[in-house]
Design an enzyme around this catalytic site. Structure first.
Site, short mmCIF file in Angstrom:
data_model
loop_
_atom_site.label_atom_id
_atom_site.label_comp_id
_atom_site.label_asym_id
_atom_site.label_seq_id
_atom_site.Cartn_x
_atom_site.Cartn_y
_atom_site.Cartn_z
N HIS A 101 -79.16 144.82 31.28
CA HIS A 101 -80.42 144.49 30.62
C HIS A 101 -80.68 142.99 30.62
O HIS A 101 -81.82 142.55 30.80
CB HIS A 101 -80.39 145.01 29.19
CG HIS A 101 -81.64 144.73 28.41
ND1 HIS A 101 -82.87 145.27 28.74
CD2 HIS A 101 -81.86 143.94 27.32
CE1 HIS A 101 -83.78 144.84 27.87
NE2 HIS A 101 -83.19 144.04 27.01
N HIS A 146 -82.87 151.75 17.50
CA HIS A 146 -83.36 150.57 16.78
C HIS A 146 -84.89 150.57 16.69
O HIS A 146 -85.46 150.03 15.74
CB HIS A 146 -82.87 149.29 17.44
CG HIS A 146 -83.28 149.12 18.87
ND1 HIS A 146 -82.93 150.01 19.86
CD2 HIS A 146 -84.03 148.17 19.49
CE1 HIS A 146 -83.44 149.62 21.02
NE2 HIS A 146 -84.11 148.51 20.81
N TYR A 177 -91.05 144.54 15.79
CA TYR A 177 -90.82 145.92 16.22
C TYR A 177 -91.73 146.89 15.48
O TYR A 177 -92.22 147.86 16.08
CB TYR A 177 -89.35 146.30 16.00
CG TYR A 177 -88.45 145.92 17.14
CD1 TYR A 177 -88.15 146.84 18.14
CD2 TYR A 177 -87.90 144.65 17.24
CE1 TYR A 177 -87.33 146.51 19.19
CE2 TYR A 177 -87.08 144.29 18.29
CZ TYR A 177 -86.79 145.23 19.28
OH TYR A 177 -85.97 144.89 20.32
N ASP A 221 -88.12 142.18 28.06
CA ASP A 221 -87.96 142.95 26.83
C ASP A 221 -89.16 142.71 25.91
O ASP A 221 -90.29 142.96 26.29
CB ASP A 221 -86.61 142.58 26.19
CG ASP A 221 -86.21 143.47 25.05
OD1 ASP A 221 -85.63 144.53 25.31
OD2 ASP A 221 -86.46 143.09 23.88
N ARG A 222 -88.95 142.23 24.68
CA ARG A 222 -90.07 141.97 23.77
C ARG A 222 -91.08 141.00 24.39
O ARG A 222 -92.29 141.16 24.25
CB ARG A 222 -89.57 141.39 22.45
CG ARG A 222 -88.50 142.19 21.74
CD ARG A 222 -88.89 143.63 21.52
NE ARG A 222 -90.01 143.77 20.58
CZ ARG A 222 -90.62 144.92 20.33
NH1 ARG A 222 -90.25 146.03 20.97
NH2 ARG A 222 -91.62 144.98 19.47
#
Length: 298
Positions: free
Chosen positions: A273, A153, A213, A108-109
């Site tokens: 996920h 988001h 983000y 992910d990030r």
């Protein structure tokens, strides 16, 4: 220091930038691999994978800047949480721990940080794994119309400073808990104590998480576009593991990745996920196969 830790790992704080220290858990011995966590999590998401890999690797699990037990500098400008900056943190961390070269896996990030590290520091990153994310440039490119609501988001936290932090900060457990609930196919994979730690850590890091983000809707895109225009690609062996987002959103995930690397293994998983927690044996197997591959050169 977190109250929940990876068993058998040593914890410390390492200075990686001016006034920025990363909390890091280190275990095992052998060729090093750095594992970078995703959202809304901390390094604890790697607890199963890390202990397995530590049998024959030095495993390094930091909290990214702005997350968990790591420092959370104020967002001075777009560069504070640029993936370029966060990637430099990781390279410095590894060097401070005695490793000038290392394998790198991100979720992910953390995968976005890993990709940027591979592009910016090809002599340091020997192997690269990305779990359930596309490069930033492609992420924004494949989101269209009502289907983009799955990534609401991203749009919320792309807004200028102020409103996103206020909205999320008003009910952080509901916001972060939403993703822990809807992104998991096996809710039992994140037990109550770990979930509580994720929520606590995220609750205490709203401004820095939003800044991370926000950077991906600004400076990170600028950096990706510059690499694409210059023809820069990842030169190390790359493994990608993703849910079948391509089928859901109408794009060819493997083709997207082949634009970034010539040495790709692309896997689709049936796990949710949070695959490192839902299917750790699968993830360990994928990482071990990656680490066994030879670098083909540039």
């Amino acid at each position: 220091m977190t109250s929940t830790t990876i068993p058998g790992f040593d914890y410390r704080h390492v200075t990686v930038d001016e006034d920025v220290r990363l909390q890091v858990a280190v275990g095992g011995s052998g060729r090093p691999i750095v594992l970078l966590h995703g959202f809304p999590q901390t390094h604890l998401m790697w607890r199963h994978v890390a202990t397995d890999l530590a049998a024959d690797h030095t495993v390094i699990c930091p909290d990214l800047r702005g997350y968990g037990g790591s420092d959370k500098p104020a967002e001075r400008d777009g560069d504070t949480y640029a993936k370029r900056t966060m990637a430099a943190d990781v390279v410095t961390l590894a060097r401070e721990l005695g490793h000038r070269q290392f394998a790198l896996a991100g979720h992910d990030r953390g995968a976005l940080v890993a990709i940027r590290a591979g592009l910016d520091h090809p002599d340091a990153v020997t192997h690269l794994a990305s779990l359930d994310v596309l490069p930033t440039l492609d992420t924004w490119d494949i989101l269209h119309g009502v289907d983009a609501a799955v990534a609401f988001h991203l749009y919320l936290m792309a807004l200028p400073p102020g409103l996103p932090e206020q909205l999320i900060g008003a009910s952080p457990d509901a916001f972060f808990g939403y993703f822990l609930d809807v992104w998991a196919r096996d809710p039992q994979a994140v037990p109550p104590d770990v979930r509580a730690e994720y929520l606590r850590a995220s609750r205490e890091a709203v401004p820095s998480i939003v800044a991370d983000y926000r950077a991906s809707a600004g400076v990170d895109l600028t950096h990706d576009r510059a690499d694409r225009a210059a023809g820069n690609r990842l030169t190390m062996p790359v493994t990608v593991v993703q849910q079948d987002w391509g089928a859901a959103l109408g794009f060819d995930a493997a083709a997207r990745w082949r634009a970034w690397t010539a040495d790709l293994e692309h896997h689709t998983t049936s796990a949710g996920h949070f695959m490192a927690e839902e299917a750790p044996a699968e993830v360990v197997g994928v990482l071990r196969r990656l680490l066994a591959r030879s670098r083909t050169g540039r």
